[in-house]
Design a protein around this motif. Structure first.
Motif, PDB file in Angstrom:
ATOM      1  N   GLY A 119     116.202 -10.628 -12.739  1.00  0.00           N
ATOM      2  CA  GLY A 119     116.618 -11.720 -11.874  1.00  0.00           C
ATOM      3  C   GLY A 119     117.076 -12.957 -12.632  1.00  0.00           C
ATOM      4  O   GLY A 119     117.829 -13.755 -12.099  1.00  0.00           O
ATOM      5  N   TYR A 120     116.610 -13.126 -13.866  1.00  0.00           N
ATOM      6  CA  TYR A 120     116.928 -14.346 -14.610  1.00  0.00           C
ATOM      7  C   TYR A 120     117.857 -14.044 -15.789  1.00  0.00           C
ATOM      8  O   TYR A 120     117.819 -12.957 -16.350  1.00  0.00           O
ATOM      9  CB  TYR A 120     115.644 -14.993 -15.132  1.00  0.00           C
ATOM     10  CG  TYR A 120     114.639 -15.299 -14.052  1.00  0.00           C
ATOM     11  CD1 TYR A 120     114.929 -16.195 -13.033  1.00  0.00           C
ATOM     12  CD2 TYR A 120     113.395 -14.686 -14.047  1.00  0.00           C
ATOM     13  CE1 TYR A 120     113.995 -16.474 -12.039  1.00  0.00           C
ATOM     14  CE2 TYR A 120     112.458 -14.965 -13.059  1.00  0.00           C
ATOM     15  CZ  TYR A 120     112.756 -15.856 -12.057  1.00  0.00           C
ATOM     16  OH  TYR A 120     111.841 -16.124 -11.087  1.00  0.00           O
ATOM     17  N   PRO A 121     118.654 -15.039 -16.194  1.00  0.00           N
ATOM     18  CA  PRO A 121     119.688 -14.758 -17.195  1.00  0.00           C
ATOM     19  C   PRO A 121     119.233 -14.728 -18.649  1.00  0.00           C
ATOM     20  O   PRO A 121     119.836 -14.050 -19.470  1.00  0.00           O
ATOM     21  CB  PRO A 121     120.697 -15.892 -16.983  1.00  0.00           C
ATOM     22  CG  PRO A 121     119.923 -17.001 -16.335  1.00  0.00           C
ATOM     23  CD  PRO A 121     118.829 -16.346 -15.550  1.00  0.00           C
ATOM     24  N   TYR A 122     118.223 -15.499 -19.021  1.00  0.00           N
ATOM     25  CA  TYR A 122     117.735 -15.499 -20.414  1.00  0.00           C
ATOM     26  C   TYR A 122     116.340 -16.103 -20.405  1.00  0.00           C
ATOM     27  O   TYR A 122     115.853 -16.543 -19.365  1.00  0.00           O
ATOM     28  CB  TYR A 122     118.694 -16.257 -21.347  1.00  0.00           C
ATOM     29  CG  TYR A 122     118.795 -17.747 -21.079  1.00  0.00           C
ATOM     30  CD1 TYR A 122     119.605 -18.244 -20.058  1.00  0.00           C
ATOM     31  CD2 TYR A 122     118.081 -18.671 -21.837  1.00  0.00           C
ATOM     32  CE1 TYR A 122     119.688 -19.602 -19.795  1.00  0.00           C
ATOM     33  CE2 TYR A 122     118.159 -20.036 -21.584  1.00  0.00           C
ATOM     34  CZ  TYR A 122     118.959 -20.496 -20.559  1.00  0.00           C
ATOM     35  OH  TYR A 122     119.031 -21.834 -20.303  1.00  0.00           O
TER      36      TYR A 122
ATOM     37  N   PHE B  28     107.361 -12.287 -19.842  1.00  0.00           N
ATOM     38  CA  PHE B  28     106.631 -11.243 -19.114  1.00  0.00           C
ATOM     39  C   PHE B  28     105.122 -11.348 -19.312  1.00  0.00           C
ATOM     40  O   PHE B  28     104.394 -10.409 -19.005  1.00  0.00           O
ATOM     41  CB  PHE B  28     107.090  -9.854 -19.578  1.00  0.00           C
ATOM     42  CG  PHE B  28     108.304  -9.339 -18.869  1.00  0.00           C
ATOM     43  CD1 PHE B  28     108.220  -8.876 -17.563  1.00  0.00           C
ATOM     44  CD2 PHE B  28     109.531  -9.292 -19.513  1.00  0.00           C
ATOM     45  CE1 PHE B  28     109.339  -8.389 -16.903  1.00  0.00           C
ATOM     46  CE2 PHE B  28     110.660  -8.808 -18.858  1.00  0.00           C
ATOM     47  CZ  PHE B  28     110.560  -8.351 -17.554  1.00  0.00           C
TER      48      PHE B  28
ATOM     49  N   PRO C 260     108.415 -11.239 -14.265  1.00  0.00           N
ATOM     50  CA  PRO C 260     109.276 -12.157 -15.015  1.00  0.00           C
ATOM     51  C   PRO C 260     109.133 -13.612 -14.570  1.00  0.00           C
ATOM     52  O   PRO C 260     109.012 -13.896 -13.378  1.00  0.00           O
ATOM     53  CB  PRO C 260     110.687 -11.643 -14.701  1.00  0.00           C
ATOM     54  CG  PRO C 260     110.564 -10.870 -13.443  1.00  0.00           C
ATOM     55  CD  PRO C 260     109.176 -10.343 -13.371  1.00  0.00           C
TER      56      PRO C 260
ATOM     57  N   PHE D 254     110.922 -17.548 -15.666  1.00  0.00           N
ATOM     58  CA  PHE D 254     111.977 -18.222 -16.431  1.00  0.00           C
ATOM     59  C   PHE D 254     111.839 -19.708 -16.190  1.00  0.00           C
ATOM     60  O   PHE D 254     111.903 -20.163 -15.048  1.00  0.00           O
ATOM     61  CB  PHE D 254     113.337 -17.721 -15.951  1.00  0.00           C
ATOM     62  CG  PHE D 254     114.521 -18.582 -16.347  1.00  0.00           C
ATOM     63  CD1 PHE D 254     114.868 -18.756 -17.680  1.00  0.00           C
ATOM     64  CD2 PHE D 254     115.298 -19.204 -15.377  1.00  0.00           C
ATOM     65  CE1 PHE D 254     115.967 -19.539 -18.030  1.00  0.00           C
ATOM     66  CE2 PHE D 254     116.397 -19.981 -15.717  1.00  0.00           C
ATOM     67  CZ  PHE D 254     116.733 -20.146 -17.042  1.00  0.00           C
ATOM     68  N   MET D 255     111.559 -20.440 -17.241  1.00  0.00           N
ATOM     69  CA  MET D 255     111.433 -21.878 -17.112  1.00  0.00           C
ATOM     70  C   MET D 255     112.027 -22.512 -18.354  1.00  0.00           C
ATOM     71  O   MET D 255     111.504 -22.372 -19.461  1.00  0.00           O
ATOM     72  CB  MET D 255     109.945 -22.241 -16.949  1.00  0.00           C
ATOM     73  CG  MET D 255     109.687 -23.689 -16.650  1.00  0.00           C
ATOM     74  SD  MET D 255     110.514 -24.288 -15.173  1.00  0.00           S
ATOM     75  CE  MET D 255     109.598 -23.433 -13.906  1.00  0.00           C
ATOM     76  N   VAL D 256     113.158 -23.163 -18.141  1.00  0.00           N
ATOM     77  CA  VAL D 256     113.874 -23.776 -19.257  1.00  0.00           C
ATOM     78  C   VAL D 256     112.935 -24.732 -19.993  1.00  0.00           C
ATOM     79  O   VAL D 256     112.260 -25.550 -19.369  1.00  0.00           O
ATOM     80  CB  VAL D 256     115.102 -24.531 -18.718  1.00  0.00           C
ATOM     81  CG1 VAL D 256     115.708 -25.408 -19.782  1.00  0.00           C
ATOM     82  CG2 VAL D 256     116.120 -23.542 -18.185  1.00  0.00           C
TER      83      VAL D 256
ATOM     84  N   THR E  43     111.631 -20.465 -23.404  1.00  0.00           N
ATOM     85  CA  THR E  43     112.835 -20.286 -24.212  1.00  0.00           C
ATOM     86  C   THR E  43     112.485 -20.374 -25.697  1.00  0.00           C
ATOM     87  O   THR E  43     111.577 -21.115 -26.091  1.00  0.00           O
ATOM     88  CB  THR E  43     113.866 -21.344 -23.817  1.00  0.00           C
ATOM     89  OG1 THR E  43     113.194 -22.580 -23.560  1.00  0.00           O
ATOM     90  CG2 THR E  43     114.582 -20.943 -22.551  1.00  0.00           C
TER      91      THR E  43
END
Lengths: 579, 445, 147
Positions: free
Chosen positions: B314-317, B321, B326, B328-330, B334
């Motif tokens: 679902g997220y790009p980068y 996990f 998943p 994703f938090m900028v 990262t």
């Protein structure tokens, strides 16, 4: 492997089985009339049994979904769930834009076994097929976008239907596509210049070709090739007040074209998400429903079928090759806009959409969709869709079914839940129809298979594919017309007791117990190869000039479509010898 | 001038280049005795990558010995050690992926899931900020053929494709004949906005020089002018107002405008905010004319990673996990932020060289944790790697899928045989996955 | 002299990087070079291929200098991305994942110190394995199987 589904209450409309308590016999991947004594018995006494669900229009794979996920992490976060410990499936993520595996899990649990991806640009068909390889448990035909393709426009403009026939035949092979999709014909090409076309007879500024010419030409080609599905049309003017007239003209423009004599379907045109094309008025202020006129036409004619594109009151994501319409929505709502123009073939756009039961326009759209369900008398002419995720995500199908089966529920919504435009500006309040299980089985299985031309499914006759769904509803002790039961319907239809595909049990007691690779279904026209070669030779120089990839690298390689169901069609149309 | 290659015995056409996000698929390899001796149609950089430096090729798996010297070993030993280190770590990061196939990337995602790793790619140091901007305000893009066929105005902002994506102008945008631009270059106006007089500026009709780190100001001024507002200043970001007014007029009057932007926008001071305004400018321009934009993606499959990861998670980068699903938090999940916070306790780079790409301060953490390299050539990161797994080159020795900067998928061919003891990223990661599954099973029992 | 430091790709640096020749002198010659406005070079009496030391908040590194072809850009130097540039750029992401590769303030001065090869540089700056001089080279140094 052999199974007996014992004592279920079976709804198999194609074979006139209407709620009879009967056994279903399965051997390997087929329904049979008897099995050996080794067969495993699955006791489903009194439970609701139907053929596996068949969705004829959904957006589940390809570039639009990828763009959606990439730019809407907020939607992904809405649907996150860790992998269940007692199932073989993994984590889920996404609501209107589920991840590929999540799409497979959710459809499987709903008892669906076939889902059509409704819009694939050939240039990015590899992407769609790659994603299908990440979606488990479904059979997936893809519809290939042709309605704004430059080669098509050229052949239509120059009235070269022979070349158009060969082009379609060849391009379905290259894209591994199942059928012809037309989206806002000429309008998406005009969007190349930031413009749109206005109705069926407004010529595209450069090509001078109209939507009418595109639709009639492609319909003729479709019938000449004898493709199992008809042309699948998203008509011009989607989402514009006053568009119902364009829709009526579109219905009518193909009625004299002769259907191919070898196909099983009744229609020569399928008009998709009809709800979005059924508005009267001149603006969103004076808009009202145009469904009654369209319903009347559908009831009186047999050459077309429709699916609904029902609104479900969710925050969802709209996505379509009708890119100019998405830009209109952007100017209307100011929500974040995505657009992707695809060279030589099409455009596409996305925008989030918030359908609220308190917002007059959303409610009007919701009511228009339901008017079609209520007004079209013959359920074999329509199909249940939300144009997922455009009207709402596919996991709302069970909720829609709960509305269709209970007049009490619907009336309660009209009285207490939704804005008064539903009653003031549509005829929804005048209906008191309630759907039966048999009719639900038509809308979600039998008619969708027939319209798609997939005769091996959507029913449980001997020789059919062993795709069966069983729901934990004791049909004879359950009153679906009660408002109090609508949440039960939703819950039970979202979580099947059994989902069986190709004779394999994928869901048992609402838990996913098996994952299999999805099957790519595509049409391979046989007998024109010689002529396709000469067309290819003529096309190649132009192709290599106007595309930015080489023709040699364009087609979908065979390894992207494993496993496949290649539907071979023997060409039996007019000869090409004079070509 | 280099002499043309005449001594070859086989020609393979329509190969895909494995250098930049142009993914040129019209490359011809010239072979002699099953080795590539020449490359046609590719740019200098692409050709150098295809020909490659054989004496720096990684040829056998290696593990550091007690003296700190890399020592050749067997695949079994190297893979077992890697699996064990990864399995026993609590904050592993799997980074890279820009120069391998989608097929390998998908294996990597599986590994990330079962090990609770963070999986991240070069977006995290390049166009991640552009992706954030797409998530903030929108994503109006196109395929490159739209530009070739339609564009009469093309703007390059903070990017120098003549150096970074050498065939961008010649094959895709500016010079070639397009369906509606029969005279190619003559039918188009090319404008470059850059603080420097780059090689792209040199072939443009106009170069607009603006002050470093004042992108945000400049783009906002353009938006205001487009909306018909008056600006009191004589110049903005070092550019005289009249030039900006002319630029806005040119943009408004385009029949089809295309805007390409690079790291000069997404990596300077206001980062994703710069791109936010640029997107809004393009959206506004669509009130007058047709405009689309595209980030100039660097590696040949950096876009493919974003696509594959969104398909699967679902997220790009920057997907974490660690909780089994998943996230994703900028700035949280990262790579650079994780390393700067000294969080990871395992680091694996696949087809990427952090020694070339990361700030020194970030690299310092790699000194203290186990580091694995899966790559084709010895590089700065090899000097920091505890285990080295030699892989093969996609589009040359291994087939696989890649996505161009505009997300057009391409299937890259295998043309020549790989070095004997090297294996494809997909092969290596599959073996690693199997070992991790075994370790998991053993623990469960 | 105070400067603004920008990093990015250059054709020649990318050429050797993509070729896989990063240990070699040709990569050092291509990537360990600060491209300067000719006027700035005059101020420090620098000729092409002279050496400067670049100091930033994050570290210091010695590189060659050369005349910029993208001038004028007084007060700004360009360094191709790579192991040398990395030492002086800022890791700061401002919580937005991309470190600061461009627009870093730095101080430059003329120097006679050596510009290191990649293996020397990585060993000296990061000291992960503390290898001896003879273990560092412009070719891969490793122990072959069975040696």
């Amino acid at each position: 492997m052999e199974y007996i589904l014992k004592n279920g209450v079976v709804f198999d409309p194609k074979n006139d089985v209407n709620g009879e308590e009967t056994d279903i016999f399965i051997r390997d991947n087929k329904i049979v009339d008897k099995v050996s004594s080794d067969a495993k018995v699955l006791d489903v006494s009194g439970k609701l049994v139907m053929p596996g669900g068949v969705d004829l229009h959904s957006h589940i794979a390809g570039p639009k979904l990828s763009i959606g996920r990439l730019y809407r992490p907020e939607d992904i976060r809405k649907g996150v769930r860790a992998a269940p410990k007692d199932e073989v499936s993994g984590f889920e993520a996404g609501f209107s834009l589920p991840t590929c595996p999540t799409i497979g899990y959710r459809y499987t649990k709903m008892g669906y076994t076939t889902v059509t991806e409704a819009a694939v640009p050939p240039l990015e068909a590899k992407h769609a097929h790659e994603e299908i390889n990440s979606i488990p448990n479904l059979d997936i035909p893809t519809l290939t976008l042709f309605g704004n393709n430059w080669f098509m426009l050229k052949y239509v403009k120059e009235n070269r239907l022979d070349d158009l026939t060969l082009f379609i035949s060849k391009w379905l092979k290259l894209a591994k596509g199942y059928g012809i999709k037309i989206v806002n014909p000429c309008g998406s090409e005009a969007w190349g210049w930031g413009k749109n076309v206005d109705g069926l007879d407004d010529p595209e500024p450069h090509w001078g070709v109209t939507g009418r010419e595109v639709i009639t030409s492609l319909t003729k080609v479709n019938e000449r090739l004898g493709l199992p599905h008809s042309v699948h049309v998203h008509t011009n003017d989607l989402g514009h007040p006053g568009n119902y007239e364009t829709t009526l003209e579109t219905f009518d423009c193909v009625k004299d074209i002769k259907k191919n004599k070898n196909v099983d379907r009744n229609q020569i045109m399928h008009c998709t998400h009809i709800q979005f094309h059924a508005y009267k008025g001149t603006s969103w202020r004076d808009v009202s429903s145009g469904a009654t006129e369209l319903i009347d036409y559908i009831n009186k004619h047999d050459h077309l079928t429709c699916d609904i594109g029902q609104i479900t009151f969710d925050e969802t994501t709209t996505m379509t090759a009708d890119a100019p319409m998405e830009y209109d929505l952007f100017r209307l709502t100011g929500l974040k806009w995505a657009n992707k123009d695809i060279e030589v073939e099409t455009a596409s756009g996305l925008i989030p959409s918030i359908y609220s039961s308190r917002a007059p326009v959303s409610v009007l759209q919701w009511a228009v969709g339901l008017e079609f369900f209520m007004g079209v008398r013959d359920p074999w002419k329509i199909a249940l869709t939300t144009d997922s995720p455009n009207g709402g995500p596919f996991i709302r199908y069970p909720k829609i079914i709960s509305w269709l089966m209970s007049n009490e529920k619907l009336q309660d919504m009209l009285d207490n839940e939704v804005h008064n435009w539903a009653t003031n500006r549509t005829d929804l309040g005048t209906y008191n129809r309630e759907y039966t299980w048999d009719e639900i089985a038509i809308l979600t299985r039998a008619s969708t298979s027939k319209i798609l031309g997939l005769e091996d499914r959507g029913h449980l006759g001997v020789g059919a594919k062993a795709d069966v769904s069983v729901y934990d509803i004791d049909v004879n002790d359950f009153d679906p017309t009660l408002k109090s039961n609508s949440s039960v319907i939703e819950e039970k239809l979202l979580n099947s007791k059994y989902t069986i595909k190709d004779g394999q049990i994928l869901v048992k007691d609402s838990k996913i117990v098996k994952l299999v690779k999805s099957n790519h279904i595509w049409c391979n026209v046989q007998g024109l190869e010689k002529y396709e070669k000469t067309l290819e030779k003529r096309i190649k120089p132009e192709f290599n000039k106007y595309y930015t990839i080489k023709y040699e690298n364009y087609g979908v390689n065979d390894h992207y479509v494993e496993p496949e169901t290649r539907i071979n069609i023997k060409y039996g149309g007019e000869s090409f010898e004079n070509n | 001038m280099e002499k043309p290659i005449t001594d070859y015995d086989e020609v393979v056409r329509n190969c895909s280049c494995s250098y930049c996000g142009n993914n040129c698929d019209d490359i011809t390899y010239l072979l002699k005795d099953k080795e590539i001796v020449g490359v046609r149609h590719a740019c200098r950089i692409g050709a150098s990558k295809i020909i490659n430096d054989k004496d720096q090729r990684l040829l056998n798996p290696m593990v550091r010995n007690s003296e700190g010297i890399l020592e050749e070993t067997t695949w079994d030993i190297a893979l077992d050690k890697t699996a064990e280190l990864l399995y026993n770590s609590v904050r592993p990061v799997l980074y890279g992926w820009g120069e391998t196939s989608v097929e390998a990337i998908k294996k990597g995602i599986k590994i990330a899931e079962i090990t609770g790793s963070v999986i991240d790619n070069q977006s995290t140091i390049c166009h991640g900020s552009s992706i954030q901007a797409f998530q903030n305000v929108g994503h109006p893009v196109m395929t490159l053929g739209e530009v070739k066929n339609r564009a009469d105005v093309i703007i390059y902002v903070g990017t120098n494709p003549m150096d970074d994506h050498p065939r961008h102008l010649s094959r895709y945008t500016t010079f070639p004949e397009g369906f509606f631009r029969r005279n190619g270059r003559k039918d188009r106006t090319i404008i470059t906005l850059d603080p420097k007089y780059t090689n792209t500026a040199k072939v443009s009709d106009e170069w607009i020089q603006f002050n470093m780190n004042e992108d945000y100001l400049l783009f906002n001024a353009l938006r205001m002018l487009l909306k018909g507002e008056k600006l009191d200043e004589k110049e903005i970001a070092g550019v005289p107002i009249e030039r900006l007014e002319n630029l806005v007029e040119t943009m408004k009057n385009a029949e089809y405008g295309a805007l390409f932007f690079g790291l000069g926008v997404s990596q300077t001071l206001a980062k994703q905010k710069n791109v936010d305004v640029l997107i809004q400018l393009v959206e506004d321009l669509n009130n007058y004319s047709k405009w689309s934009m595209l980030p100039m993606r660097g590696f040949f499959n950096v876009s493919g990673f974003n696509i594959a990861l969104t398909s699967e998670t679902g997220y790009p980068y920057g997907v974490d996990f660690s909780r089994g699903y998943p996230r994703f938090m900028v700035g949280e999940t990262t790579t650079i932020d994780l390393l700067n916070r000294r969080e990871p306790d395992f680091f694996m780079a696949v087809s990427a060289d952090p020694g070339v790409q990361f700030p020194g301060y970030t690299i310092q953490h790699l000194v203290n944790i186990p580091t694995i390299q899966i790559d084709t050539h010895w590089g700065p990161y090899t000097e920091l790697s505890d285990i080295v797994l030699p892989s093969t080159r996609v589009g040359v020795e291994t087939e696989g899928t890649a996505y161009r900067m505009d997300s057009i998928p391409l299937f890259m061919k295998k043309v020549i045989d790989k070095p004997e003891n090297c294996h494809s990223d997909e092969w290596i990661l599959t073996r690693l996955y199997e070992r991790l599954e075994q370790l998991k099973q053993m623990e469960d029992e | 002299m105070k400067v603004i430091l920008n990093t990015g790709t250059s054709v020649i640096q990318a050429f050797y990087e993509k070729k896989g020749s990063t240990l070699k002198d040709e990569y050092r010659q291509a990537a360990a070079v600060a491209f300067m406005d000719i006027n700035d070079m005059k101020k420090l009496s620098l000729n092409p291929r002279d050496k400067i030391k670049i100091k930033s908040d994050w570290g210091e590194v010695v590189v060659f200098v050369d005349k910029s072809h993208d001038a004028p850009h007084e007060g700004m130097i360009f360094l191709p991305k790579g192991p040398w540039a990395n030492i002086v750029i800022s890791p700061e992401t401002y919580c937005c994942n991309v470190p600061t590769y461009k627009g870093v303030t730095a101080e430059i001065s003329k120097t006679d110190e050596d510009v290191l090869l990649v293996s020397e540089l990585m060993n000296k700056v990061y000291g992960k394995y503390n290898l001896k001089a003879e273990q560092l080279s412009d070719r891969p140094v490793y122990k072959k199987m069975g040696e």
